[in-house]
Design a protein around this motif. Structure first.
Motif, PDB file in Angstrom:
ATOM      1  N   SER A  74       0.802  -1.230   0.000  1.00 39.96           N
ATOM      2  CA  SER A  74       0.000   0.000   0.000  1.00 39.96           C
ATOM      3  C   SER A  74       0.833   1.279   0.000  1.00 39.96           C
ATOM      4  N   ILE A  75       2.049   1.217   0.512  1.00 42.99           N
ATOM      5  CA  ILE A  75       2.836   2.444   0.658  1.00 42.99           C
ATOM      6  C   ILE A  75       3.318   2.931  -0.707  1.00 42.99           C
ATOM      7  N   PRO A  76       3.189   4.215  -1.004  1.00 44.20           N
ATOM      8  CA  PRO A  76       3.714   4.742  -2.280  1.00 44.20           C
ATOM      9  C   PRO A  76       5.225   4.895  -2.222  1.00 44.20           C
ATOM     10  N   SER A  77       5.840   4.915  -3.384  1.00 40.20           N
ATOM     11  CA  SER A  77       7.303   5.015  -3.440  1.00 40.20           C
ATOM     12  C   SER A  77       7.809   6.327  -2.861  1.00 40.20           C
ATOM     13  N   SER A  78       7.008   7.394  -2.944  1.00 39.22           N
ATOM     14  CA  SER A  78       7.445   8.683  -2.400  1.00 39.22           C
ATOM     15  C   SER A  78       7.640   8.615  -0.893  1.00 39.22           C
ATOM     16  N   GLN A  79       6.798   7.838  -0.193  1.00 40.09           N
ATOM     17  CA  GLN A  79       6.960   7.691   1.247  1.00 40.09           C
ATOM     18  C   GLN A  79       8.191   6.867   1.585  1.00 40.09           C
ATOM     19  N   LEU A  80       8.500   5.884   0.746  1.00 42.15           N
ATOM     20  CA  LEU A  80       9.731   5.123   0.956  1.00 42.15           C
ATOM     21  C   LEU A  80      10.956   6.019   0.781  1.00 42.15           C
ATOM     22  N   GLU A  81      10.907   6.916  -0.201  1.00 48.34           N
ATOM     23  CA  GLU A  81      12.003   7.869  -0.384  1.00 48.34           C
ATOM     24  C   GLU A  81      12.174   8.741   0.862  1.00 48.34           C
ATOM     25  N   ASN A  82      11.060   9.209   1.408  1.00 48.75           N
ATOM     26  CA  ASN A  82      11.124  10.034   2.615  1.00 48.75           C
ATOM     27  C   ASN A  82      11.659   9.240   3.803  1.00 48.75           C
ATOM     28  N   LEU A  83      11.316   7.946   3.862  1.00 44.02           N
ATOM     29  CA  LEU A  83      11.788   7.111   4.963  1.00 44.02           C
ATOM     30  C   LEU A  83      13.295   6.902   4.894  1.00 44.02           C
ATOM     31  N   VAL A  84      13.821   6.723   3.682  1.00 43.51           N
ATOM     32  CA  VAL A  84      15.277   6.610   3.513  1.00 43.51           C
ATOM     33  C   VAL A  84      15.957   7.885   4.000  1.00 43.51           C
ATOM     34  N   GLY A  85      15.392   9.042   3.615  1.00 48.11           N
ATOM     35  CA  GLY A  85      15.960  10.312   4.058  1.00 48.11           C
ATOM     36  C   GLY A  85      15.853  10.502   5.560  1.00 48.11           C
ATOM     37  N   LEU A  86      14.767  10.028   6.167  1.00 47.23           N
ATOM     38  CA  LEU A  86      14.590  10.159   7.614  1.00 47.23           C
ATOM     39  C   LEU A  86      15.652   9.387   8.378  1.00 47.23           C
ATOM     40  N   ILE A  87      15.930   8.158   7.930  1.00 46.40           N
ATOM     41  CA  ILE A  87      16.984   7.373   8.589  1.00 46.40           C
ATOM     42  C   ILE A  87      18.343   8.012   8.360  1.00 46.40           C
ATOM     43  N   GLY A  88      18.567   8.532   7.141  1.00 46.22           N
ATOM     44  CA  GLY A  88      19.847   9.189   6.853  1.00 46.22           C
ATOM     45  C   GLY A  88      20.074  10.412   7.715  1.00 46.22           C
ATOM     46  N   LYS A  89      19.032  11.194   7.920  1.00 43.41           N
ATOM     47  CA  LYS A  89      19.164  12.397   8.745  1.00 43.41           C
ATOM     48  C   LYS A  89      19.261  12.063  10.227  1.00 43.41           C
ATOM     49  N   THR A  90      18.772  10.889  10.620  1.00 45.19           N
ATOM     50  CA  THR A  90      18.981  10.415  11.986  1.00 45.19           C
ATOM     51  C   THR A  90      20.440  10.041  12.195  1.00 45.19           C
ATOM     52  N   LEU A  91      21.055   9.455  11.176  1.00 42.69           N
ATOM     53  CA  LEU A  91      22.471   9.110  11.251  1.00 42.69           C
ATOM     54  C   LEU A  91      23.364  10.346  11.182  1.00 42.69           C
ATOM     55  N   SER A  92      22.935  11.353  10.404  1.00 42.05           N
ATOM     56  CA  SER A  92      23.729  12.585  10.223  1.00 42.05           C
ATOM     57  C   SER A  92      22.827  13.795  10.421  1.00 42.05           C
ATOM     58  N   PRO A  93      22.549  14.160  11.677  1.00 43.06           N
ATOM     59  CA  PRO A  93      21.634  15.280  11.926  1.00 43.06           C
ATOM     60  C   PRO A  93      22.190  16.641  11.509  1.00 43.06           C
ATOM     61  N   LYS A  94      23.538  16.764  11.467  1.00 36.96           N
ATOM     62  CA  LYS A  94      24.154  18.042  11.108  1.00 36.96           C
ATOM     63  C   LYS A  94      25.263  17.817  10.083  1.00 36.96           C
ATOM     64  N   PRO A  95      24.904  17.472   8.859  1.00 38.41           N
ATOM     65  CA  PRO A  95      25.925  17.220   7.836  1.00 38.41           C
ATOM     66  C   PRO A  95      26.614  18.512   7.407  1.00 38.41           C
ATOM     67  N   GLN A  96      27.876  18.384   7.059  1.00 30.14           N
ATOM     68  CA  GLN A  96      28.647  19.544   6.602  1.00 30.14           C
ATOM     69  C   GLN A  96      29.040  19.433   5.133  1.00 30.14           C
ATOM     70  N   ASN A  97      29.316  18.223   4.682  1.00 33.45           N
ATOM     71  CA  ASN A  97      29.718  18.003   3.288  1.00 33.45           C
ATOM     72  C   ASN A  97      28.875  16.885   2.692  1.00 33.45           C
ATOM     73  N   VAL A  98      28.245  17.189   1.552  1.00 35.06           N
ATOM     74  CA  VAL A  98      27.342  16.248   0.892  1.00 35.06           C
ATOM     75  C   VAL A  98      27.748  16.127  -0.569  1.00 35.06           C
ATOM     76  N   ALA A  99      27.606  14.936  -1.126  1.00 37.82           N
ATOM     77  CA  ALA A  99      27.902  14.705  -2.541  1.00 37.82           C
ATOM     78  C   ALA A  99      26.651  14.231  -3.262  1.00 37.82           C
ATOM     79  N   LEU A 100      26.431  14.746  -4.457  1.00 44.18           N
ATOM     80  CA  LEU A 100      25.323  14.326  -5.316  1.00 44.18           C
ATOM     81  C   LEU A 100      25.871  13.449  -6.438  1.00 44.18           C
ATOM     82  N   ASP A 101      25.139  12.404  -6.743  1.00 47.78           N
ATOM     83  CA  ASP A 101      25.571  11.545  -7.846  1.00 47.78           C
ATOM     84  C   ASP A 101      24.388  10.677  -8.271  1.00 47.78           C
TER      85      ASP A 101
END
Length: 288
Positions: A74-101
């Protein structure tokens, strides 16, 4: 004689089933359950042994396998994307350097006959079996902070704006640099990030022109034209390779890309990055 042959053929008829993962699907199914139940059981077991993670996300107990399966459908893919970001921001609450690829993922084909007939078309980057995954990765923890999917030939810079938006104001307030390859060369994005005191660090193209201004973009270009090695050393450009190692790690995970429906293809791709982030979270909990 003809009647005997017909009777023999009727006796030879069989019902054919397609086996996928650890379940059985017949030809009448809609291929919507492209998820292995044993994976869901393993995931539930992991959660049961890490109550601190459940409490961190506001859950009292681990969900059952049936609940996870219902959520998957039932869950849409957009919510899964948000969930991945939520866990990532829990691991890194104050990131300083980010890479896009971005990187391409190719889904497995169906029968051998289809593979032989359409092999050339399936290997093209414009086929329905090919997807591009765009991520924003924290270079300190290697956590995926944002993820978006696209189909080729969508240009990376278009998805870069969506990734920056997904990072949120809280991440942008602590960021110092956002790295990217030459595909992310865009003066509009550069000026937008400067409003948040974030420097877009992209290796200049060979045909880039210096307008002679004192802007950070032209200063960086002049430094690169004078000494490429000094530019890379000053901007610590080598650490951008971490995001490529993230893609390598995700592609080595044993989650098959064999979904049939387009919506489940997106979900399977996102789940690979969810599992990657979740494993980082487990490692962090084990170190505490």
């Amino acid at each position: 004689g003809d009647e005997n042959v017909k009777e023999e053929r009727k006796e030879e008829k069989r019902n054919f089933f397609f086996q996928a993962e650890d379940g059985i699907r017949d030809y009448q199914c809609d291929w919507s359950s492209d998820v292995c139940s044993s994976d869901l059981r393993d995931f539930t077991t992991h959660l049961q042994h890490h109550q601190s993670i459940l409490l961190e996300f506001g859950a009292d107990s681990a969900p059952s396998t049936t609940s996870l399966y219902s959520a998957w459908r039932s869950i849409p893919s957009s919510q899964l994307e948000n969930l991945v970001g939520l866990i990532g921001k829990t691991l890194s609450p104050k990131p300083q350097n980010v890479a896009l690829d971005s990187s391409g993922f190719l889904f497995k084909g169906g029968s051998v006959w289809i593979l032989l007939k359409w092999a050339k078309r399936k290997l093209k980057k414009t086929s329905r079996a090919f997807y591009k995954v765009h991520i924003a990765t924290d270079l300190n923890s290697a956590a995926v902070l944002a993820i978006r999917l696209s189909k080729s030939p969508t240009h990376d810079i278009k998805i870069a704006w969506r990734l920056v938006k997904a990072l949120g104001l809280r991440c942008l307030s602590t960021l110092k640099r956002i790295y990217g390859d030459k595909a992310y060369t865009d003066i509009t994005l550069h000026n937008h990030l400067e409003k948040y005191s974030v420097q877009l660090t992209v290796e200049p193209r060979s045909n880039a022109t210096d307008k002679g201004t004192n802007s950070s973009h032209d200063k960086s270009l002049r430094l690169y034209q004078n000494s490429t090695k000094l530019w890379k050393r000053t901007n610590k450009h080598g650490q951008k390779a971490i995001v490529e190692r993230v893609f390598g790690s995700v592609k080595s995970t044993p989650i098959p890309l064999n979904a049939r429906l387009a919506k489940n293809k997106r979900k399977q791709l996102i789940m690979k990055f969810f599992v990657y982030n979740f494993n980082l979270l487990l490692e962090l909990e084990n170190m505490r």
